[in-house]
Structure formats: C-alpha cells, structure tokens
Design an enzyme around this catalytic site. Structure first.
Site, short mmCIF file in Angstrom:
data_model
loop_
_atom_site.label_atom_id
_atom_site.label_comp_id
_atom_site.label_asym_id
_atom_site.label_seq_id
_atom_site.Cartn_x
_atom_site.Cartn_y
_atom_site.Cartn_z
N GLU A 61 54.98 73.92 51.32
CA GLU A 61 55.07 72.63 50.63
C GLU A 61 53.83 71.79 50.81
O GLU A 61 53.51 70.94 49.98
CB GLU A 61 56.33 71.87 51.07
CG GLU A 61 56.34 71.41 52.51
CD GLU A 61 56.78 72.49 53.48
OE1 GLU A 61 56.85 73.66 53.07
OE2 GLU A 61 57.02 72.17 54.66
N HIS A 67 71.65 72.43 54.78
CA HIS A 67 72.16 71.31 55.59
C HIS A 67 70.99 70.45 56.07
O HIS A 67 70.43 70.70 57.13
CB HIS A 67 72.93 71.84 56.82
CG HIS A 67 74.31 72.32 56.53
ND1 HIS A 67 75.10 72.92 57.49
CD2 HIS A 67 75.06 72.29 55.40
CE1 HIS A 67 76.28 73.22 56.95
NE2 HIS A 67 76.26 72.87 55.68
#
Lengths: 676, 676
Positions: free
Chosen positions: A483, A379
């Site tokens: 990341e 989400h």
C-alpha cells in the site's frame, strides 16, 4: 563513584562457592563457541566466537526488577548441564517441508552471593548458524512473582560495520523504510536487526517464542554495543510480570558468512515449541484476491456510500475472477459497520457481526461455496482491543458460519496507543509489543484455531516463529507493504524488497500483497519493472499470497499474469542462491506439490547482471524454463517498467541462466521437468 | 497502513475552527525565530530558525498517556498570547552576580478536534541564545489527573555534525567518559546533549526546572532527529502523574555561534522560579578539604578498622590544616555506622545519627567551632531512599546541632535500582530521574534549608537550574569526578574537562573536587600537568570547591598550593574567552569580593599555543599577573607533569598573554589590580 564495586568483588571472592570456570559450548560443526562466566565484578556475561574470532564480545546478562534489587551482580556460577539434539521435523506448510534442529545446549545456573541467594538459569542453544538463549526463572528464591522493569541483556558486536534497521517504539510501528547506517549509527531498533561486521560476518539479532512477555527492542548504548530494552506497557511499572516458574523468550543471534545464510536459518522455528494444534490440514496455503487495492487507489471505499467496495455485486465479481483464475480466496475489507465515522480514532465503532446493508454475507457465502472460493474475513480493530475482545467469539463464529477459512486482522493505530481493557475493566494504552498484547494475539489465534480459521495479522506484533506452535498464524504484515506504493511518501523503492528479505523476513512469512502488474499507485508509479513484480512472489515468502491488482488490470497483462496463476504458495525447499543485503537477492524454491522449481530475483536501482546456476535441479533431467525477465530498455521509471520478455528454454542442472536485472528490476522463472 | 491519516486530515479540515496561521515569535535581537503550527495531519509542531536558516526543523509536540488516547493529533491552534520580559536579577552566589532575563514569550493553545475537545497549551520563551518551552495542562478537559506514559516532543536537528554525549539510563548514571560521534551516531543520551552542526552552529538540548516530573533523556530516532523519552519509574505505568493544573519542566535548546556562547548562557537559571527560601546569607561559597582522597587511594577506609579515616584525631588534623590555609570546611566521609557490611548492596545498614565510636562528633564540633572551620557532613544512602527518608530529619538535626553548614549526599547504586518506599509502605526500584526521586531530592533540600544547611548531592539527578529557586542546593556531582583519576579505567584523561565545560557544566555547578597536586592516583598517574590542576579551579564552576589532595601532598608543593589558597569560589563575572568543545577552554572570572580577575585554561592531549587578550580588565589600570603555566618540557605523562613555571608580570587591559598549554596542560592566572 563506582570503585566500591572493586572492593566488593574482593570481598565476595572470599565467600563465593568453589568457582566454576567459564563454561563453553560449541555448535555441531565446531565453528561457533559460546562462553558463559562471571566477570571480576561478579556480573554474568556471555560471549560468542566463530572460528576463534570474536563475534559478540563479553556481554552482560541480567534484569532490573520493579520490586526487588537488580539481578545482575554478586552472581556466581553454581552449576551447569549439557545436552545435544539432532532431529528433523516436518512443517505442515512452509519454505521447506523438513527442518533440521541440530544444536548443542548448555544450561548455566547462577546464584546470588547475598542473604537472599536468588537463583536463576540461562540456557544456550548453539546451532551451526547462530545461537539462542533464554533465562529460566524456576526457583522459589525469586519469589512467587517476578516483575521485570527492564532486561539488561547486552549484545556487544565485535566490530563496527553496516546495519539495516527501523526505529523501535516509534509511532508508525514497523512501517518505515529501512535505515542503512554504520552499526555505530543505530539508535533504538526493532528486531530482526541485521548487521554486517567490517570483516563481512553477517549477524541478525531477534527473539523467538515471544509468549506472555514484553517484546524486545535493542538499544545501542555506545559504539557497536547494544542491549535489550523491553517494550513498555500501560498496565503497570513492570514491563513483564510472570509467576515462577517461567522462561523468557529466546534471544537469538544468527551468524553467517553471508546474507544468504541469514535467510536460510531455521533457528527461529527450531526455538519454538512444536505444533500444539494437532491436525491443521484444514489450512491450505493459497493465493487470493480481494477488495483492497481499489481502496488504496481511492476508487473504492471502506465506508458506505457510492464507491463502497464491499458490496454483494462487487464481491461476486471478485469471486468470479478468483474462480476463473484459480485463486482460493477473496479478501473483503470494509464489509462491516464502523467505517463511516472517526474510526481511526475510535475503534469502538466497529461491529464484528453486523455487515453493511449492501453486503449480503449469507448470499455471498452461498455463492462462494458454490464457486469453491472462500471469502477471507477482515477484522479491523483500529487498535481497540477491548472492543474486539468483547466481540471476538461472536465475530469468529460469524466468519466460520460463512465458510471463512482465513481472517486478516488489523490494528491500525499508533504503536503505543492500543486500547486494552483488563479483566477488572481498567482501560490502558499499550504498545504493539506490550506483554498484554502478546496475550491478546494468542487469544485471537487460538480462538480462531478452534473454528479452523487461520489468522493473517496486519499492524501485528513482529513474528517470532510462533507459526510452528500455532500453524494457523499463517502470515503477518509488520513492515511497509504494497500500500505504500499506492500513496507512501516516498514509495517503497527498488531496494525495499532486497532489504526486507534479510530483515523483516528473517522473522517469518509476510503478507506483502504483491502482484500489481499495472505498476501504478494513487497518482504515483510503482518503482519497479513488471518482471520484478512477478519475482516478488518467489522472493517474499508467505503461505498466503495476494494477487493485489484490480481484475481489470490483470486482463491487460495476461501473459505476465500467467506466472501469478502458476506460482505456488507452499514449498518443499527454499534456497537463497545469491544476495547482498539491500542490493539484490536471488531465491530458488521448489513447489511442495509438484517437481517444479521457481526462481526469483530482485535488485535495487543499480541493476545487476546475474548468472544463475541451475545446479539445484535434479541432475540428468530436462526442464522447461518459463522465463519472465526485464527487456533491454527496462527500468523502474516510466514506460520502461513494462518492458518484459517472456520466453521459454530447455535447461538442465548443468546450465546457467544469464539474467540481467534492470535497475529496480528482476526476473521470475518457472522450471517444469519434462515427463521422462 | 497509515494513509488513513490523509483521509482524516481531509475530514477534519471541514470541521476545524477558523484556522490560526502558524504563530511565530523571535528573540529580542531578532536572530532566533520559533514557529508553532499544526501540520497537514493536524499534528502540532514547532521549528526554530536562526538568521532565517533552520536549526530545528519541524518537530512534533505531544504525549502518550497510559489511560487516555495519545495527545498528539487532531489538534488545532485555537488561541495564542504574547509577552515580553526584560529584567536583571541578582544571584546570592554564582558565576555572575547579575543575570539578565530578556525574552519574548508566545503561548499557543491547542484543542483536540474530537468529542473530548481536550485542551492544552505550550509556552515558548525565546532568548538571544536559545529557547525554552513547556506544556501547560491547565484545563479540565484533560481530566483531574494526567498520567503520562511518554513525552513525544521531537528535536529534529537541521544538519548532521558532531555530538558529545553520554548514554542515558545506563547503570553507571552520568559517570561515563563523553562520546564524541556524528550527531547521527547518538543513541539514547542524557542531557545536556551538546551538538555542533556541520555549519558550526552549536546547540545544547536540556531541561530546566525539573520538579515533580520524570527527567528527560533524548533518544535519536533516525538521522539527526531526536525525541524526548522520560525516565521510567518502578511506581506505576505512568512515568509522570500530575493533577491538573500543572506545567511540565522546560525543554531548552541553546543555540550559539560557538562553544563559549553555550557556556555563558543563563537560560537555565532564567527558566527557574526565583528564590523561594528568602534570606540565604547563611550559605557562603567556600573551599574545603576533607577525609576523602585517602579512601580513593585506599590508604584510609570508610569503614571501621586500622585505617579508618573518620577518626577524631585525623579529622582534627584536617581542621588544623584547613584553619591554617584558609579553607572553610572539612568533609568527613565514613563517620557513621553502616560502612562495615555489604553496604553497596544494602543501604539499610546506614545510620544517619550514630557515629563510629572513634569519631567523637561532639568533641569535633567544639574543635571545629573553635578553629572556625565547620565540618561538612556526609549522608551516603547507597540508594536506599526509604532508609534515608526515615532518618532524614534526625540526621539533619544532628548535623545542625554540630555546626554543619553543608552536607554532601550520596546515592551510590545503579541508575534504576534506587530503593524507594512510598507512603503506603510499598517498595519500588527507581531510576535517578524518576518522578518520585525528584520529590525526594527536593525534600532533602528543603528540609536542609530549614536548618540553614546547603546540599551537595553526589550520584545526583542532573542539575536543571533549581539552585535559583533553592539556593542551598549548591552543587552536585553528576559526571565522572576526580575519583576516576584515582582508580578509573581509563582515568578521565586530558579531554575530559574541555568536554565537561560544554556538556555537564551547562547544567550547573559541579563538585568536581580538583586540586590533586601530587598528580598521582591509586597506582595510576593523573593525566595532566600541575598547572592544569590549578586551572580547573577557574574552569570548573562551583560555589564549593574542594582541595582534594592529602595535606602532606600540599606541603610538597607550597608555591602551586598558593593558587588554590588564593582562588575564590564566588564570582561577579564569568567569561569564556576561547574554546572548542572537547579540545580546550579558556575562562576568565572576576572575584565577587575583590577586584581580582582569574583566568584558567585547559587543553586536551594536543596542547595549544594560546594568546589571551586581557581586554576584560579595567582600562587604564595596572595589574600584577601571577602566572602558573606549563614549563617547556611539560606534558601529561611522567615527570613532565610537574614542569610548572610560576612567575609574575605587570599587565594592563591592553596586554596579551602568550600562554602555551602543554599536551594535557593548562594555566592559571591571578590578576590583582595595583592600588591607585
């Protein structure tokens, strides 16, 4: 001019009630002592000593209010009470199964020497490894509603020294490389704020049980003196608004002889309320894979198109890979409509119920169930809380109907630019730590719990131990994650994990998403060795651990991959064996579901020759030690990153392992007891 | 995660209008250059170079808003315009009579590359000695009302170095001893914030024309990088609320080779609007005495009783003393009802129209008029703005009716605890720099101007050059003043004035109230020599200068007192001859009403042998030099404080004075041209 204060104090002395002397309370082992009193200006303060030496010098307590006089002076101690507590409780999952909560408690009552006679209390809990305190607003003299403009709690550190910190309230939330500066070089910092005084004492400032209140940053004033500053809100002048009675979150001060002591403290959990969810056996710690790293490498996309990652076929490939290798979840990002426009600036584009046409959620749910590998939902809100809350229940229902047991949420927007929609329709912009955002996060967690879904929040509010009360709030990001190794400028670098272990990770589990064995980002190498990549599974705790690399990359390194397949995500014991903040950390943990132990070590760019005593093992028992360590040429740069030695030894608790960690390297060891 | 920014920037490149290159504008002398542009993430920034070397590296521009998206990215430069300006204007009073305003101006227009297409501008003015810039909100795309949650303007200093600062937003307002730390050791600071980079370049960050906006503090983020942070308010979530069109205050960056250059800059005045009051000849710079130091010595009281200071008889005594010695005002504190209760915590006690019974204001007004010595009024609010504003006009009328020409106002309360009453009756607590407080101060100043009364605010908001626009706002406190020498712990100390001269005093005139020749506080000595006490009249600029000591003390030192009687409070020229921030400062000023020059020198506890070239004198003319200097044994401690040599010499512009400043000492010189 300010000398009037002196005059006033003199006046007040004549009207004050029978003075209580400074109240003190000590830790169960007697080493830590907290004193609470009012000073010559009738300002309340506390101080903390350890072995009789100051750790926190006289530090004021109080609040600025938006609609009442400052609550900070003309205060007398008018009562106190004490309690002691020694209990051991069991975690449903965690770094350790059993947690001991052993503390002495002192509650001090203050009354303002004014016509208003405002009253409040402060509760101190003193543990062997630190303290927590919170304010109690439980008296009608404060009015029905308390509107807090600012918290004035000070944390005056007794000595200068070294600090590890990230700036508080800046645009990129918690996603900064840690600063290492003198304590007197901190500005406004997030917590946990980790400090090592000149005498070697380690301190960490943080908070516990941040519920329906503004999050606390700490602001250095001058020297080594800090005070609380509450995150602002777009909702009103008051940073926190609460009806009486209420208590603030706990302000926590860990105190330890060394870095390891900080990391092993359970104060954060002990200051939270027990589990409110009842049976939470529906959440099981697990490892997972997912459609994720490919986006960061820019070989797949969140949005639709030729390289869309969340296609039915691609997800099936991940499910197959997970099932084959024992992973218990497949994260799918980019599955839903909303990623194709200016989504970073417009979170209202996101639907939480409408999959992309090439993502057949029904078919995948069937396939996942068949393979026994649940899909992990995603989400992303882009910080549009209003859009998310409007769809929250439907979005969770859709996930539950498709067998999803864990959802990764995301709040990618600038720190104080979250779009919140109030009950009356008014739209405001909020900081990550705004009071209304705390309400939002708990709303998501409790709604998810009703559906037996666990939450892993990215771009979250910092962890304050609420996993004890809401055990389905299983992990968060809240720091620079993997990341940044793909595209960060600079990437995380060798000292990042040895720093995180004593800063961010003091707060709670982090979904760091380790395991990129290919050691290659988007045009830039990961600054670590392959053995180090394995070690991070032991050093960084989370009950959900990703194996972040692409399946095809794992196929290239089957031997190293074996450790990722073996390592558990739930522990019965955890010990930091040796560490220096920012330099290295060696952690041992015992599998909660077997008698296996695991040891991980990581080091900064200096490297380190480490000797690991195995005295934590069961005495008299022999173990197979499966060792993944840096090879002789290993280094965090170039081909040397891949120099790994995998070997096996027989060891006992009497043994010591000599494990050289290469610059930017580390080691991972699995210890399997031989059957008797 | 943040790499989405990179993706977005790529997307935007394809839709952005024809790109403007970075715009640059240089100072008239060409040394300073400002570049304005958007970076690779479409974030606007500016940078400042001097002689081609960076002073301010790329620093972002923008705002957080409470009800709109952050205004800081997706911005393109869509236009620019330029202007040049060279004008010399005359001050009604000041450090110098004529001020030159010579700058080049660049206005850059930004437009958001979004559906909303929000537009705003930034105007840069580049002078030889620094820059100013402000934001223009003049476009309907911003909506009717802009609600600013935070200003995001950065000031990234190109090098580390040394900083002199006081903490911003802390309880005691500006009344702290200055910190001297590495630039990387600043936390949240008030402005002016004075910095000396490692290469010796001096920088001061401040603001100009703070009108109907929140005051700016500067917050270090990391390293030597700072950003603006606006003072919070109790009035709402937005720290500044303004209807379009409006411009923010100017953000100013002084840049100089040395400390003297900072002190001689007129940028602060040049960035304010011209005089809005018309003929202000009703205010004349002057020196004054008053019922004040006795209270700080605790030999007189503000409140009624046996040692009440503001009695008719005592004030007459001061009027007589003033008339005899040429002072043009007598400050009377404690004249009005309100001082007898818990006034520090309850400003509502104060009446601004009701004198104490033993203070016969009518009689004193007659007496003062007869003697030609106006009474200086006093309005202490104790921070209760509501109580003051309700009585403001009546209180000013009373003063005007009694011949008062100057009023000292006071706002003694904690920094963010000012009690403000809004038009709708709602009561809030406000910071010294809150937007509504700026409205309050201007209301007082303009109401006073209607009655030809000047305002000298204590516990004020910082000065931002508004004396140009409202020349009756003649002075302020806004730093640790003389009273800290009476009872401060510690007292101001020898380095305070050499620091103030390059920090607080960059903002504007300070009512420091010097001249305590007795060199004795309340049980603690002043840490200075007597010659230094005289020097402060030249070094600290104000158009109103107090002779703060008790009349009976001046009687003991008639020779030194002569300098205080001689020294003017208005100047036609001012030059800092030699200085190092925090160490020493030597200032020469020329009397506006004669051909006399004055030179003052002050030094920290190190002392200094100074050689003062008199080349500023008219060539070919002979002057009588009346020299007040430290004697051979002089020192800031003990009886040695009183070792002063007063001597006279004949000098010309070709001469140099060798003036040894003792530790904590100084010198004062009057130079009177002989009649030709």
């Amino acid at each position: 001019m300010t000398f009037f204060r002196l005059l006033l104090a003199t006046l007040l002395l004549t009207v004050a009630p029978a003075a209580f002397a400074g109240e003190t309370v000590s830790s169960p082992d007697g080493r830590l002592t907290v004193t609470v009193d009012v000073n010559g200006e009738w300002r309340p303060f506390y101080r903390v000593e350890r072995d009789g030496k100051p750790v926190i010098t006289d530090s004021r307590l109080g609040f600025l209010l938006t609609d009442q006089d400052k609550l900070e002076r003309r205060l007398a101690v008018v009562g106190s009470s004490r309690a002691s507590h020694d209990e051991t409780w069991e975690q449903p999952w965690g770094e350790r199964r059993f947690v001991r909560d052993n503390h002495n408690e002192l509650t001090v009552r203050f009354e303002e020497q004014s016509d208003a006679k405002r009253k409040f209390g402060v509760v101190f809990r003193v543990f062997d490894d630190g303290i927590g305190f919170r304010y109690l607003f439980d008296d009608a003299s404060m009015g029905q509603t308390v509107r807090i403009a600012e918290e004035l709690t000070e944390f005056n550190i007794a000595q200068d020294g070294t600090a590890w910190w990230i700036p508080g309230g800046e645009w990129n939330r918690y996603e900064y490389l840690y600063e290492q500066t003198p304590i007197s070089g901190v500005s406004v910092a997030h917590t946990p704020l980790t400090l090592r005084m000149a005498d070697g004492t380690h301190i960490a400032l943080h908070e516990a049980a941040l519920v329906d209140f503004a999050g606390m940053w700490v602001k250095r004033t001058t020297g080594a003196n800090f005070r609380a500053t509450l995150a602002p809100t777009g909702s009103g002048a008051a940073r926190a608004v609460r009806d009486v009675p209420f208590a603030t979150p706990w302000r926590t001060i860990l105190v330890s002889d060394n870095a390891a002591g900080l990391a092993m403290s359970d104060i954060e959990l002990n200051l939270n309320e027990p589990n409110k969810l009842g049976d939470v056996s529906w959440f099981k710690p697990h490892k997972y894979v997912g459609v994720w790293w490919g986006m960061h490498l820019a070989v797949e996309s969140w949005g639709s198109g030729p390289i869309h990652g969340a296609t039915t076929a691609n997800v099936k490939r991940y499910i197959d890979f997970a099932a084959k290798n024992g992973f218990e979840g497949v994260l799918v990002e980019g599955w839903n409509v909303g990623w194709d426009g200016d989504w970073f600036f417009n979170g209202s584009l996101f639907s939480f119920t409408q999959p992309y046409p090439d993502y057949d959620f029904d078919e995948l749910a069937r396939y996942a169930a068949k393979k026994g590998v649940p899909i992990i939902g995603h989400h992303e809100t882009s910080g549009d809380i209003g859009n998310y809350e409007a769809q929250l229940e439907a979005g969770l229902d859709l996930m539950a109907q498709h067998g999803v047991k864990t959802i990764k949420t995301g709040y990618v927007t600038d720190a104080c630019n979250l779009r919140y929609v109030h009950a009356d329709g008014i739209e405001t912009r909020e900081c990550t730590e705004s009071q209304v955002m705390q309400r939002h996060h708990l709303k998501v967690v409790t709604e998810a719990a009703k559906r037996h879904i666990a939450i892993n929040a990215h771009e979250p509010v910092k962890d304050t131990g609420l996993r004890r009360t809401y055990p389905n709030w299983v992990a968060r990001e809240g720091a620079r994650g993997m990341e940044f190794n793909a595209w960060g400028v600079p990437p995380n670098g060798p000292s990042h994990i040895p720093t995180l272990a004593f800063t961010r990770m003091l707060a709670g589990p982090m979904d760091y998403t380790p395991g990129v064995l290919s050691l290659e980002g988007r045009g830039q190498p990961l600054q670590m060795t392959q053995a180090r990549a394995l070690a991070e599974y032991v050093v960084v705790y989370s009950p959900i651990q990703m194996a972040a690399d692409l399946p095809e990359n794992y196929a290239k390194y089957p031997k190293a991959f074996q450790f990722i397949k073996d390592v558990p995500a739930d522990w019965s014991e955890s010990r930091v064996l040796d560490a220096q903040v920012g330099d290295y950390v060696i952690t041992a943990r015992k599998d909660r579901n077997s008698a296996d132990w695991y040891v991980g070590g990581v080091v900064d760019e200096q490297g380190r020759d480490s000797r690991v005593s195995l005295s934590f093992l069961d005495p008299g028992r022999t173990y197979r030690a499966q060792i993944y360590r840096d090879g002789p040429s290993a280094n965090w740069e170039g081909e040397a990153r891949f120099d790994i030695i995998i070997e096996e030894k027989r060891v006992t608790a009497a043994d010591t392992l000599d494990l050289r960690m290469a610059p930017g390297g580390g080691f991972a060891v699995r210890l399997i007891p031989l059957k008797r």
